[in-house]
Design a protein around this motif. Sequence first.
Motif, mmCIF file in Angstrom:
data_model
loop_
_atom_site.group_PDB
_atom_site.id
_atom_site.type_symbol
_atom_site.label_atom_id
_atom_site.label_comp_id
_atom_site.label_asym_id
_atom_site.label_seq_id
_atom_site.Cartn_x
_atom_site.Cartn_y
_atom_site.Cartn_z
ATOM 1 N N LYS A 33 1.213 19.912 -23.442
ATOM 2 C CA LYS A 33 1.256 21.205 -22.761
ATOM 3 C C LYS A 33 2.673 21.530 -22.304
ATOM 4 C CE LYS A 33 -3.446 21.396 -20.985
ATOM 5 N NZ LYS A 33 -4.291 21.323 -19.786
ATOM 6 N N GLU A 34 3.373 20.529 -21.755
ATOM 7 C CA GLU A 34 4.756 20.739 -21.315
ATOM 8 C C GLU A 34 5.662 21.096 -22.490
ATOM 9 O OE1 GLU A 34 6.376 20.856 -18.366
ATOM 10 O OE2 GLU A 34 4.397 20.848 -17.433
ATOM 11 N N GLN A 35 5.474 20.407 -23.614
ATOM 12 C CA GLN A 35 6.280 20.712 -24.798
ATOM 13 C C GLN A 35 5.984 22.113 -25.314
ATOM 14 O OE1 GLN A 35 5.422 17.471 -27.459
ATOM 15 N NE2 GLN A 35 6.997 16.149 -26.556
ATOM 16 N N ALA A 36 4.712 22.491 -25.316
ATOM 17 C CA ALA A 36 4.345 23.832 -25.765
ATOM 18 C C ALA A 36 4.916 24.891 -24.830
ATOM 19 C CB ALA A 36 2.829 23.959 -25.840
ATOM 20 N N LYS A 37 4.872 24.604 -23.545
ATOM 21 C CA LYS A 37 5.408 25.534 -22.560
ATOM 22 C C LYS A 37 6.915 25.685 -22.727
ATOM 23 C CE LYS A 37 4.048 26.034 -17.931
ATOM 24 N NZ LYS A 37 3.881 25.450 -16.593
ATOM 25 N N ALA A 38 7.611 24.557 -22.954
ATOM 26 C CA ALA A 38 9.062 24.596 -23.155
ATOM 27 C C ALA A 38 9.407 25.340 -24.442
ATOM 28 C CB ALA A 38 9.633 23.191 -23.191
ATOM 29 N N ALA A 39 8.627 25.127 -25.505
ATOM 30 C CA ALA A 39 8.867 25.827 -26.771
ATOM 31 C C ALA A 39 8.638 27.312 -26.614
ATOM 32 C CB ALA A 39 7.974 25.251 -27.861
ATOM 33 N N LYS A 40 7.619 27.672 -25.852
ATOM 34 C CA LYS A 40 7.317 29.085 -25.622
ATOM 35 C C LYS A 40 8.431 29.759 -24.804
ATOM 36 C CE LYS A 40 3.376 31.891 -24.279
ATOM 37 N NZ LYS A 40 2.054 31.885 -23.650
ATOM 38 N N VAL A 100 0.839 -1.207 0.000
ATOM 39 C CA VAL A 100 0.000 0.000 0.000
ATOM 40 C C VAL A 100 0.872 1.255 0.000
ATOM 41 C CG1 VAL A 100 -1.628 1.327 1.402
ATOM 42 C CG2 VAL A 100 -2.018 -1.100 1.010
ATOM 43 N N MET A 101 1.940 1.265 0.801
ATOM 44 C CA MET A 101 2.834 2.430 0.825
ATOM 45 C C MET A 101 3.504 2.633 -0.528
ATOM 46 S SD MET A 101 4.503 2.322 4.697
ATOM 47 C CE MET A 101 6.061 1.927 4.039
ATOM 48 N N ALA A 102 3.915 1.543 -1.172
ATOM 49 C CA ALA A 102 4.546 1.658 -2.493
ATOM 50 C C ALA A 102 3.561 2.195 -3.513
ATOM 51 C CB ALA A 102 5.087 0.303 -2.939
ATOM 52 N N CYS A 103 2.315 1.738 -3.455
ATOM 53 C CA CYS A 103 1.299 2.241 -4.395
ATOM 54 C C CYS A 103 1.008 3.717 -4.154
ATOM 55 C CB CYS A 103 0.014 1.424 -4.267
ATOM 56 S SG CYS A 103 0.148 -0.227 -4.966
ATOM 57 N N LEU A 104 0.998 4.132 -2.898
ATOM 58 C CA LEU A 104 0.743 5.540 -2.600
ATOM 59 C C LEU A 104 1.894 6.440 -3.053
ATOM 60 C CD1 LEU A 104 -0.854 5.322 0.946
ATOM 61 C CD2 LEU A 104 -1.987 5.965 -1.186
ATOM 62 N N MET A 105 3.116 5.906 -3.108
ATOM 63 C CA MET A 105 4.267 6.712 -3.509
ATOM 64 C C MET A 105 4.486 6.736 -5.015
ATOM 65 S SD MET A 105 7.170 6.269 -0.611
ATOM 66 C CE MET A 105 7.344 4.515 -0.689
ATOM 67 N N MET A 106 3.794 5.874 -5.746
ATOM 68 C CA MET A 106 3.965 5.868 -7.201
ATOM 69 C C MET A 106 3.362 7.129 -7.805
ATOM 70 S SD MET A 106 3.417 1.957 -8.525
ATOM 71 C CE MET A 106 1.681 1.995 -8.349
ATOM 72 N N GLY A 107 3.937 7.580 -8.901
ATOM 73 C CA GLY A 107 3.423 8.760 -9.579
ATOM 74 C C GLY A 107 2.557 8.372 -10.757
ATOM 75 N N TRP A 108 1.655 9.254 -11.112
ATOM 76 C CA TRP A 108 0.808 9.015 -12.272
ATOM 77 C C TRP A 108 1.613 9.283 -13.534
ATOM 78 C CZ3 TRP A 108 -3.571 6.630 -11.469
ATOM 79 C CH2 TRP A 108 -4.222 6.781 -10.258
ATOM 80 N N VAL A 109 1.365 8.512 -14.538
ATOM 81 C CA VAL A 109 2.013 8.720 -15.832
ATOM 82 C C VAL A 109 1.310 9.898 -16.504
ATOM 83 C CG1 VAL A 109 2.491 7.680 -18.058
ATOM 84 C CG2 VAL A 109 2.535 6.270 -16.004
ATOM 85 N N PRO A 110 2.075 10.865 -17.022
ATOM 86 C CA PRO A 110 1.420 12.015 -17.654
ATOM 87 C C PRO A 110 0.650 11.594 -18.907
ATOM 88 C CG PRO A 110 3.804 12.159 -17.880
ATOM 89 C CD PRO A 110 3.523 10.988 -17.007
ATOM 90 N N THR A 111 -0.488 12.250 -19.123
ATOM 91 C CA THR A 111 -1.309 11.960 -20.294
ATOM 92 C C THR A 111 -0.724 12.649 -21.519
ATOM 93 O OG1 THR A 111 -2.733 13.864 -19.893
ATOM 94 C CG2 THR A 111 -3.387 11.782 -18.861
ATOM 95 N N ARG A 112 -1.282 12.334 -22.670
ATOM 96 C CA ARG A 112 -0.797 12.956 -23.919
ATOM 97 C C ARG A 112 -0.975 14.463 -23.886
ATOM 98 N NH1 ARG A 112 -3.247 9.055 -28.650
ATOM 99 N NH2 ARG A 112 -2.106 7.193 -28.045
ATOM 100 N N SER A 113 -2.108 14.903 -23.369
ATOM 101 C CA SER A 113 -2.353 16.352 -23.335
ATOM 102 C C SER A 113 -1.395 17.043 -22.372
ATOM 103 C CB SER A 113 -3.803 16.634 -22.944
ATOM 104 O OG SER A 113 -4.083 16.104 -21.672
#
Length: 143
Positions: A130-137, A113-126
Amino acid sequence: GPIPASRPRASQACRAPPRRGESCSTMARKVFSVLRLPMAIVQAYIMMTLAGLWLWGFGEFWNFMVIELPKDLGPYSQMSSLSMFMHRAFPMRETNDTAFEYKFDHVLILAIVMACLMMGWVPTRSEVAKEQAKAAKAAKKVK
């Protein structure tokens, strides 16, 4: 049908020219690698140790709050609100409320349970877009 030239087969991933800023190793990264196994085992043992220490500490605190503190206060005193909460929220019917006991499976469940709570969500395509657009900007702003 034939695979288009823009999408090489998995076995040919490193044969295709990498994109700008990418090396061959970052282009097709494997999820599983035997070289990462020792570190994963060390991390698993660390999680098991942390879960065991947490349950040991919680058991000591439970024994103090539910068993020892009411004994020390005497027969005519009432349990404190925290003692009453711990007695009702974490009952130990197996030991007739005389001790807080846990087994290896409890330690294993807590570690998972602790390991599952510490895992991060995988970023979605959007989110990636957004991150790529922000970096390009930001790169455009610097120029």
